[in-house]
Write an enzyme that holds these catalytic residues in place. Structure first.
Site, PDB file in Angstrom:
ATOM      1  N   ASP A  94      26.272 102.468   4.367  1.00  0.00           N
ATOM      2  CA  ASP A  94      27.240 102.209   5.539  1.00  0.00           C
ATOM      3  C   ASP A  94      28.673 102.893   5.087  1.00  0.00           C
ATOM      4  O   ASP A  94      28.992 102.668   4.056  1.00  0.00           O
ATOM      5  CB  ASP A  94      27.619 100.765   5.622  1.00  0.00           C
ATOM      6  N   GLU A 115      23.403  95.804  17.650  1.00  0.00           N
ATOM      7  CA  GLU A 115      23.709  94.564  16.983  1.00  0.00           C
ATOM      8  C   GLU A 115      24.013  93.506  18.238  1.00  0.00           C
ATOM      9  O   GLU A 115      25.100  93.596  18.778  1.00  0.00           O
ATOM     10  CB  GLU A 115      24.695  94.557  15.845  1.00  0.00           C
ATOM     11  N   LYS A 128      25.903 105.394   8.029  1.00  0.00           N
ATOM     12  CA  LYS A 128      25.956 104.849   9.290  1.00  0.00           C
ATOM     13  C   LYS A 128      27.447 104.230   9.299  1.00  0.00           C
ATOM     14  O   LYS A 128      28.166 104.048   8.603  1.00  0.00           O
ATOM     15  CB  LYS A 128      25.125 103.503   9.249  1.00  0.00           C
ATOM     16  N   GLU A 143      30.025 102.278  12.553  1.00  0.00           N
ATOM     17  CA  GLU A 143      30.292 101.518  13.474  1.00  0.00           C
ATOM     18  C   GLU A 143      31.246 102.214  14.688  1.00  0.00           C
ATOM     19  O   GLU A 143      32.435 102.356  14.411  1.00  0.00           O
ATOM     20  CB  GLU A 143      30.839 100.051  13.251  1.00  0.00           C
ATOM     21  N   ASP A 158      27.363  97.598   4.556  1.00  0.00           N
ATOM     22  CA  ASP A 158      28.417  96.865   4.017  1.00  0.00           C
ATOM     23  C   ASP A 158      28.366  95.234   4.141  1.00  0.00           C
ATOM     24  O   ASP A 158      29.440  94.622   3.756  1.00  0.00           O
ATOM     25  CB  ASP A 158      29.691  97.264   4.475  1.00  0.00           C
ATOM     26  N   SER A 159      27.137  94.724   4.516  1.00  0.00           N
ATOM     27  CA  SER A 159      27.162  93.333   4.534  1.00  0.00           C
ATOM     28  C   SER A 159      26.882  92.931   3.006  1.00  0.00           C
ATOM     29  O   SER A 159      27.211  91.559   2.632  1.00  0.00           O
ATOM     30  CB  SER A 159      25.711  92.943   5.179  1.00  0.00           C
TER      31      SER A 159
HETATM   32  O1  KIV Z   1      25.888  95.996   6.940  1.00  0.00           O
HETATM   33  C1  KIV Z   1      24.796  95.725   7.474  1.00  0.00           C
HETATM   34  O2  KIV Z   1      23.754  95.144   6.783  1.00  0.00           O
HETATM   35  C2  KIV Z   1      24.226  96.158   8.851  1.00  0.00           C
HETATM   36  C3  KIV Z   1      23.259  95.688   9.319  1.00  0.00           C
HETATM   37  C4  KIV Z   1      22.858  96.490  10.766  1.00  0.00           C
HETATM   38  C5  KIV Z   1      22.164  94.916   9.186  1.00  0.00           C
HETATM   39  O3  KIV Z   1      25.307  96.786   9.387  1.00  0.00           O
END
Ligand code: KIV
Length: 258
Positions: A79, A176, A107, A109, A40-41
Site C-alpha cells: 500500500d 471495500e 496499491k 486508494e 497500511d492497516s
Molecule cells: O490496508 C489494508 O489492509 C487494505 C485492505 C484491502 C485489507 O487496504
C-alpha cells in the site's frame, strides 16, 4: 506475476491476505495464498494508531522489507501510505521506493480522480492494484467506515471509478464495503479482477486483514468477518500459564532454599 485476468476469465477465485512481518508472511506464503498485501492497516492492527492516516512511508518500507524476505511464491503488493501519491510524479517516486523495499506491485486508494497517477506508475513499469468503495485513508472526511453503493449516484460513481482504473492500467481493483449487488455489477462490467472486502461473494477474489481472520485483534472485528481462529485467546492462555508457572516456581524455590 500470475495472470490474474486469466484467473477471472476461468472463474478461479483469487485469494489475498495482509502480512506485516516475516513469520506471518512466510506462513501465508507456505499456505498457498495468491497475493500478500502489506496493507497500511498495519497502522491499526500492529502499530496501534486510531486509523491508517498516521502511517508513514518509513513504516511501510520497514514492514515491506520484513515481508519480502519471507514471500517466495505469492505476489507481493504494498500500500501507498497517505500523502505519498498526491501527484503522478510523487506517486512514481514512492512506488519506486516501495519496489526498492521488495514490492512487486503497489496499491492506492482512489478511482477516476487517480487515473493519471495509475497511468504514470504503470508507465514506469510497476503494476498497480486500485482500491475503490470505502477508502480508509478518507475515514475522517467520511465520518466512519460506511457501506458504499446504497444510492443510485454512489453506484454510478463506483462503476465509473472501476472503468477508469481499468482504463488507466490497474491489474485488479479492491472493492471495500460495497453493496453485494454493486460489487456483482462491477465484477461483470470490467475485465480486470475485483477483490472484495466486505462486498459480498460475487467478486473475483477476496481479501482480509489477517489479524481479523485469525482473531489477533480482539478489541475490534469488522461486522463482515467471521474469524477462523482465536489467536488472541491462545496468546492470553500461554502468557497466563507462563506467569502462573513462573510465580509458583519462584515461591516454591524461596520456600525450599531460604
Ligand atoms: O490496508 C489494508 O489492509 C487494505 C485492505 C484491502 C485489507 O487496504
Amino acid at each position: 506475476m500470475k495472470d490474474f485476468r486469466e484467473m477471472k476469465r476461468r472463474g478461479e477465485k483469487i485469494t489475498a491476505l495482509t502480512a506485516y512481518d516475516y513469520p506471518t508472511a512466510r506462513l501465508l506464503d507456505e499456505s498457498g495464498i495468491d497475493i500478500v498485501l502489506v496493507g497500511d492497516s498495519v497502522g491499526m492492527v500492529v502499530l496501534g494508531y486510531e486509523d491508517t492516516t498516521f502511517v508513514t512511508l518509513a513504516e511501510m518500507l520497514h514492514h515491506t522489507r520484513a515481508v519480502a524476505r519471507a514471500v517466495k511464491r505469492a505476489f507481493l503488493v504494498v500500500d501507498f501510505p497517505i500523502r505519498t501519491y498526491d501527484t503522478p510524479e510523487q506517486a512514481v517516486a514512492t512506488a519506486r521506493d516501495l519496489v526498492g523495499a521488495g514490492a512487486q506491485a503497489v496499491k492506492l486508494e482512489g478511482g477516476a480522480t487517480h487515473a493519471r497517477r495509475i497511468e504514470a506508475i504503470v508507465q514506469a513499469g510497476i503494476p498497480v492494484m486500485a482500491h475503490i468503495g470505502m477508502l480508509p485513508q478518507s475515514v475522517r472526511e467520511e465520518g466512519g467506515y460506511r457501506l458504499k453503493g446504497r444510492t443510485q449516484s454512489e453506484i454510478e460513481q463506483l462503476i465509473q471509478d472501476a472503468y477508469a482504473v481499468e482504463k488507466a492500467g490497474a491489474f485488479a481493483v479492491v472493492l471495500e464495503i460495497v453493496t453485494a449487488e454493486t460489487a456483482k455489477q462491477i465484477t461483470s462490467a470490467i475485465g480486470i479482477p475485483t477483490i472484495g472486502i466486505g462486498s459480498g461473494e460475487h467478486c473475483d477474489g477476496q481479501i482480509l486483514v489477517t489479524h481479523d481472520l485469525i482473531g489477533l485483534f480482539p478489541w475490534f472485528t469488522p461486522k463482515f468477518v467471521s474469524p477462523a481462529a482465536r489467536v488472541a485467546d491462545e496468546i492470553r492462555r500461554a502468557a497466563t500459564a507462563f506467569i502462573e508457572r513462573t510465580r509458583r516456581g519462584s515461591a516454591l524455590s524461596r520456600g525450599r532454599g531460604d
